[in-house]
Design a protein around this motif. Structure first.
Motif, PDB file in Angstrom:
ATOM      1  N   ASP A  29       0.842  -1.201   0.000  1.00 23.61           N
ATOM      2  CA  ASP A  29       0.000   0.000   0.000  1.00 23.61           C
ATOM      3  C   ASP A  29       0.877   1.250   0.000  1.00 23.61           C
ATOM      4  N   PHE A  30       0.293   2.341  -0.435  1.00 18.82           N
ATOM      5  CA  PHE A  30       0.961   3.648  -0.463  1.00 18.82           C
ATOM      6  C   PHE A  30       0.100   4.597   0.354  1.00 18.82           C
ATOM      7  N   VAL A  31       0.653   5.116   1.446  1.00 17.21           N
ATOM      8  CA  VAL A  31      -0.170   5.907   2.381  1.00 17.21           C
ATOM      9  C   VAL A  31       0.527   7.216   2.727  1.00 17.21           C
ATOM     10  N   HIS A  75      17.097  -6.206  15.610  1.00 11.08           N
ATOM     11  CA  HIS A  75      17.900  -6.058  14.396  1.00 11.08           C
ATOM     12  C   HIS A  75      17.241  -6.763  13.212  1.00 11.08           C
ATOM     13  N   GLU A  76      16.692  -7.926  13.514  1.00  6.73           N
ATOM     14  CA  GLU A  76      15.999  -8.694  12.489  1.00  6.73           C
ATOM     15  C   GLU A  76      14.752  -7.946  12.003  1.00  6.73           C
ATOM     16  N   LEU A  77      14.024  -7.369  12.966  1.00  3.26           N
ATOM     17  CA  LEU A  77      12.789  -6.668  12.621  1.00  3.26           C
ATOM     18  C   LEU A  77      13.081  -5.405  11.818  1.00  3.26           C
ATOM     19  N   ARG A  78      14.114  -4.687  12.220  1.00  2.00           N
ATOM     20  CA  ARG A  78      14.434  -3.426  11.526  1.00  2.00           C
ATOM     21  C   ARG A  78      14.975  -3.652  10.126  1.00  2.00           C
ATOM     22  N   ARG A  79      15.481  -4.830   9.890  1.00  2.00           N
ATOM     23  CA  ARG A  79      16.012  -5.145   8.564  1.00  2.00           C
ATOM     24  C   ARG A  79      14.924  -5.122   7.488  1.00  2.00           C
ATOM     25  N   GLN A  80      13.678  -5.239   7.926  1.00  2.00           N
ATOM     26  CA  GLN A  80      12.569  -5.228   6.962  1.00  2.00           C
ATOM     27  C   GLN A  80      12.175  -3.809   6.573  1.00  2.00           C
ATOM     28  N   ILE A  81      12.745  -2.826   7.291  1.00  2.00           N
ATOM     29  CA  ILE A  81      12.226  -1.458   7.169  1.00  2.00           C
ATOM     30  C   ILE A  81      13.318  -0.492   6.729  1.00  2.00           C
ATOM     31  N   ALA A 149      17.837   5.378  -1.933  1.00  2.79           N
ATOM     32  CA  ALA A 149      18.590   4.187  -2.372  1.00  2.79           C
ATOM     33  C   ALA A 149      19.017   3.362  -1.163  1.00  2.79           C
ATOM     34  N   ARG A 150      19.481   4.051  -0.129  1.00  2.00           N
ATOM     35  CA  ARG A 150      19.919   3.358   1.090  1.00  2.00           C
ATOM     36  C   ARG A 150      18.742   2.628   1.747  1.00  2.00           C
ATOM     37  N   ALA A 151      17.563   3.241   1.660  1.00  2.00           N
ATOM     38  CA  ALA A 151      16.397   2.633   2.323  1.00  2.00           C
ATOM     39  C   ALA A 151      15.877   1.404   1.597  1.00  2.00           C
ATOM     40  N   ILE A 152      16.105   1.330   0.289  1.00  3.09           N
ATOM     41  CA  ILE A 152      15.495   0.212  -0.445  1.00  3.09           C
ATOM     42  C   ILE A 152      16.414  -0.997  -0.615  1.00  3.09           C
ATOM     43  N   VAL A 153      17.726  -0.827  -0.421  1.00  9.18           N
ATOM     44  CA  VAL A 153      18.583  -2.007  -0.605  1.00  9.18           C
ATOM     45  C   VAL A 153      18.337  -3.013   0.526  1.00  9.18           C
ATOM     46  N   GLY A 154      18.632  -4.258   0.248  1.00  9.06           N
ATOM     47  CA  GLY A 154      18.443  -5.292   1.268  1.00  9.06           C
ATOM     48  C   GLY A 154      17.029  -5.849   1.277  1.00  9.06           C
ATOM     49  N   ASN A 155      16.336  -5.688   0.141  1.00  8.37           N
ATOM     50  CA  ASN A 155      14.985  -6.263   0.027  1.00  8.37           C
ATOM     51  C   ASN A 155      14.049  -5.866   1.136  1.00  8.37           C
ATOM     52  N   ARG A 156      14.125  -4.633   1.590  1.00  5.98           N
ATOM     53  CA  ARG A 156      13.201  -4.197   2.643  1.00  5.98           C
ATOM     54  C   ARG A 156      11.821  -4.064   2.046  1.00  5.98           C
ATOM     55  N   ASP A 157      10.812  -4.515   2.786  1.00  2.00           N
ATOM     56  CA  ASP A 157       9.471  -4.416   2.205  1.00  2.00           C
ATOM     57  C   ASP A 157       8.665  -3.245   2.744  1.00  2.00           C
ATOM     58  N   GLY A 185       3.517  -0.252  -5.272  1.00  2.00           N
ATOM     59  CA  GLY A 185       3.127  -1.596  -5.679  1.00  2.00           C
ATOM     60  C   GLY A 185       4.218  -2.630  -5.449  1.00  2.00           C
ATOM     61  N   ARG A 186       5.429  -2.145  -5.104  1.00  2.00           N
ATOM     62  CA  ARG A 186       6.541  -3.081  -4.856  1.00  2.00           C
ATOM     63  C   ARG A 186       6.921  -3.115  -3.392  1.00  2.00           C
ATOM     64  N   LYS A 187       6.572  -2.035  -2.674  1.00  2.00           N
ATOM     65  CA  LYS A 187       6.920  -1.913  -1.251  1.00  2.00           C
ATOM     66  C   LYS A 187       5.716  -1.294  -0.543  1.00  2.00           C
ATOM     67  N   THR A 188       5.663  -1.494   0.761  1.00  2.00           N
ATOM     68  CA  THR A 188       4.690  -0.765   1.572  1.00  2.00           C
ATOM     69  C   THR A 188       5.318   0.594   1.875  1.00  2.00           C
ATOM     70  N   ILE A 189       4.616   1.661   1.532  1.00  2.00           N
ATOM     71  CA  ILE A 189       5.214   2.993   1.659  1.00  2.00           C
ATOM     72  C   ILE A 189       4.330   3.886   2.523  1.00  2.00           C
TER      73      ILE A 189
END
Ligand SMILES: Nc1ncnc2c1ncn2[C@@H]1O[C@H](COP(=O)(O)OP(=O)(O)OP(=O)(O)O)[C@@H](O)[C@H]1O
Ligand SMILES: [Mg+2]
Length: 225
Positions: A29-31, A75-81, A149-157, A185-189
């Motif tokens: 979603d985009f919010v 650390h694991e949880l923040r890796r998604q964000i 760019a820094r925020a999107i690397v590492g497959n963050r969703d 449509g590719r990430k939750t934003i």
């Protein structure tokens, strides 16, 4: 999915930043998160980032309820964000490539994969060829591109942005917003912003906060304060 269920956040001196806030954001979603200063926007983002625990109610991120227990896996949880700030927070002594690759290095990603990911992210934000440049040589708009760019690397969703266009002129703000649109449509934003022009033009979902309360959750559309 991100879910807030009756979330209240009180600070030690009795300041109530959020009062029984409930909403859900589905994957991809985009919010826009809007509302006057002090409404609670940053507090919502910080709860999602696991910077705070709720005083009461539940915050759930991808089926994980945030609790003092989940903080052990922080650390694991923040890796998604991935997070983007108004003042960019780019490390001045590191070049563009190093800034973007830092989190991947910490995660011990192989360097060939790091290179692939960084170059892909730089191309997406329109900064190819600037990888060896230092932050002092970049404009504000370019610094924000590096931050994205820094925020999107590492497959963050999940991508959270707190007033990402606040330090930019209107034209540059739109360029930055176009990059977020590319990610749609590719990430939750979730973007917290005061930029009514952008919010009203893009006609996305808008969550309106005021004094720590959720006032309106609009599927599509602009808003008036
Ligand atoms: N760490 C803290 N300790 C005490 N009070 C806080 C803290 N963080 C936020 N608050 C209070 O919580 C309320 C909401 O703050 P928040 O930063 O979430 O607002 P905001 O909507 O992001 O505002 P702005 O648009 O100015 O960034 C404010 O009254 C603020 O003073
Ligand atoms: Mg804020």
């Amino acid at each position: 999915m991100i879910a807030f269920e009756n979330v209240t956040k009180r600070f030690p001196l009795g300041n109530v930043a959020l009062e029984s806030v409930s909403f859900t954001v589905n994957d991809n979603d985009f919010v826009f998160l809007v509302g006057p200063s002090g409404a609670g926007k940053t507090t919502i983002l910080r709860l999602i980032m696991h910077e705070y625990l709720p005083s009461s109610g539940n915050v759930t991120i991808n089926d994980q309820v945030i609790s003092s227990k989940s903080f052990r896996k922080i650390h694991e949880l923040r890796r998604q964000i991935g997070v983007i700030f108004q003042d960019f927070k780019i490390l001045p002594e590191k070049n563009v490539y190093e800034n973007i690759s830092l989190s991947l290095k910490v995660n011990k990603t192989p360097s060939s994969q790091i290179q692939q990911e960084v170059l892909k992210a730089l191309s997406l934000v329109g900064l190819s060829k600037k990888e060896r440049v230092f932050p002092s040589q970049l404009s504000a708009g370019e610094l924000q591109r590096v931050a994205i760019a820094r925020a999107i690397v590492g497959n963050r969703d999940i991508i959270l942005a707190d007033e990402p266009t606040g330090n930019l002129d209107p034209k540059t703000a739109w360029e930055i917003m176009k990059i977020f649109k590319k990610l749609e449509g590719r990430k939750t934003i979730i973007i917290a912003t005061h930029n009514t022009d952008i919010v009203n033009s893009l006609q996305k979902r808008v969550i309106l906060m005021k004094d720590g309360r959720l006032i309106k959750d609009m599927k599509k559309g602009g808003y008036e304060l």
